[in-house]
Design an enzyme around this catalytic site. Structure first.
Site, PDB file in Angstrom:
ATOM      1  N   ARG A 178     -27.252  14.424 -52.125  1.00  0.00           N
ATOM      2  CA  ARG A 178     -25.828  14.328 -52.430  1.00  0.00           C
ATOM      3  C   ARG A 178     -25.097  13.341 -51.519  1.00  0.00           C
ATOM      4  NH1 ARG A 178     -24.425  19.469 -54.348  1.00  0.00           N
ATOM      5  NH2 ARG A 178     -22.270  18.871 -54.383  1.00  0.00           N
ATOM      6  N   HIS A 181     -34.219   9.783 -52.104  1.00  0.00           N
ATOM      7  CA  HIS A 181     -32.976  10.127 -51.401  1.00  0.00           C
ATOM      8  C   HIS A 181     -33.087   9.978 -49.893  1.00  0.00           C
ATOM      9  CE1 HIS A 181     -31.447  11.437 -55.205  1.00  0.00           C
ATOM     10  NE2 HIS A 181     -32.448  12.278 -55.363  1.00  0.00           N
ATOM     11  N   PRO A 219     -27.591  24.572 -45.998  1.00  0.00           N
ATOM     12  CA  PRO A 219     -27.880  25.136 -44.690  1.00  0.00           C
ATOM     13  C   PRO A 219     -26.658  25.695 -43.983  1.00  0.00           C
ATOM     14  CG  PRO A 219     -27.974  22.750 -44.619  1.00  0.00           C
ATOM     15  CD  PRO A 219     -27.765  23.124 -46.027  1.00  0.00           C
ATOM     16  N   GLU A 220     -26.754  26.932 -43.533  1.00  0.00           N
ATOM     17  CA  GLU A 220     -25.764  27.519 -42.647  1.00  0.00           C
ATOM     18  C   GLU A 220     -26.441  27.632 -41.274  1.00  0.00           C
ATOM     19  OE1 GLU A 220     -23.839  30.902 -44.577  1.00  0.00           O
ATOM     20  OE2 GLU A 220     -24.406  30.107 -46.517  1.00  0.00           O
TER      21      GLU A 220
END
Length: 277
Positions: free
Chosen positions: A111, A92, A2-3
């Site tokens: 991550r 996750h 995401p930006e």
DNA sequence: AGAGATGTTAAGCG
DNA sequence: TCGCTTAACATCTC
């Protein structure tokens, strides 16, 4: 990954889903993700109402009714989803906010790079990333004078310069490649050698690109999805990112991919001419 | 099976 | 002190 446009899309979705909801109880499954002890985190948020969700750069800011803000950065793979209470959490899922209406707001991150910070309102400047964030990439906040001033004194390459969030907020790897292609500037160009006209063009392209990408609900290249689990549409509009070997939309030359500042970098070798000291 | 991907920041360097 | 560079973080995909 995401930006700014993706984070803004997440903010809008979360606002629709959970603004006004009250948190009953919080589960912290992966404590390394937060900046305070799990007990402090849980106690500070239990019983609190989410009154507003703001965004600054790529940071989400959850405002609570006790003058506390939860600052959340998704980094590479962070995602929120809202599920009915009791459905099995994903592999996750690291933080679960149990709401007072049989729903759960869950933070998932394969991550584990994402981070959450609990602060008192007004303490934003004390956080290392948020505290030194540059202006938002908007017509009002990102002025030509400011951009020219900081670009003229920078001796490094333009790509890492634009990725540096203390210069301006919100651009990531994909959009930097895009705005440099649009502005016909090679990613390895020495920043201080970029002309005033090019700075103007770069500024306009950054502002327009952010606006358009938000309108398209962000770019889904790898795994990004909004709070409803939907993909964005903007990936169909990308001009260079991920187009290695394909013809440049302007001149037909083959798009090249190299590494600049440890980042995969796409550019047109004919349209974007490198200027170095 | 090992390289590559990605955002941010601490640490290192001049 | 500042600005730039590098490495680390953690895990999945190809």
């Amino acid at each position: 990954m995401p930006e700014l446009p993706e984070v803004e899309t997440v903010r809008t979705g979360l606002t629709n889903l959970v603004e006004g909801s009250t948190i009953n109880r919080v589960e912290v499954i992966y404590p390394k993700m937060i900046n305070v002890a799990p007990e402090v985190f849980k106690n500070s948020l239990a019983g609190r109402k989410i009154i507003k969700i703001d965004r600054r750069g790529k940071y989400l800011l959850f405002r609570f009714d006790n003058n506390i803000t939860l600052v959340s950065h998704l980094r590479m793979e962070g995602k929120y989803d809202v599920e009915t209470e009791g459905t099995a959490p994903g592999k996750h899922t690291h933080i679960i906010f149990h709401l007072n209406d049989d729903r759960e707001l869950r933070y998932n991150d394969s991550r584990k790079f994402g981070r959450m910070y609990l602060i008192h309102n007004g303490e934003e400047h004390t956080l290392s990333g948020l505290g030194t964030l540059g202006p938002e990439p908007t017509e009002q906040d990102l002025t030509f004078e400011y951009l020219k001033k900081i670009m003229n004194k920078s001796r490094g390459k333009i790509k890492p310069f634009l990725l540096n969030q203390s210069h301006l907020a919100g651009l990531g790897n994909i959009y930097v490649d895009e705005v440099l292609w649009m502005s016909k500037i090679h990613p390895e160009t020495t920043t201080s050698l970029i002309s005033d006209d090019e700075i103007k063009s770069l500024r306009n392209n950054i502002i327009e690109e952010m606006k358009n990408a938000i309108k398209g609900h962000g770019t889904t290249v790898h795994s990004y999805s909004n709070a409803y689990g939907e993909a964005g549409q903007f990936q169909d509009k990308l001009k260079v990112y991920g187009r290695k070997g394909q013809p440049c939309f302007r001149c037909g030359s083959k798009i090249e991919k190299t590494v600049v500042a440890q980042r995969g970098t796409h550019f047109c070798p004919k349209c974007q001419i490198k200027v170095i000291k």
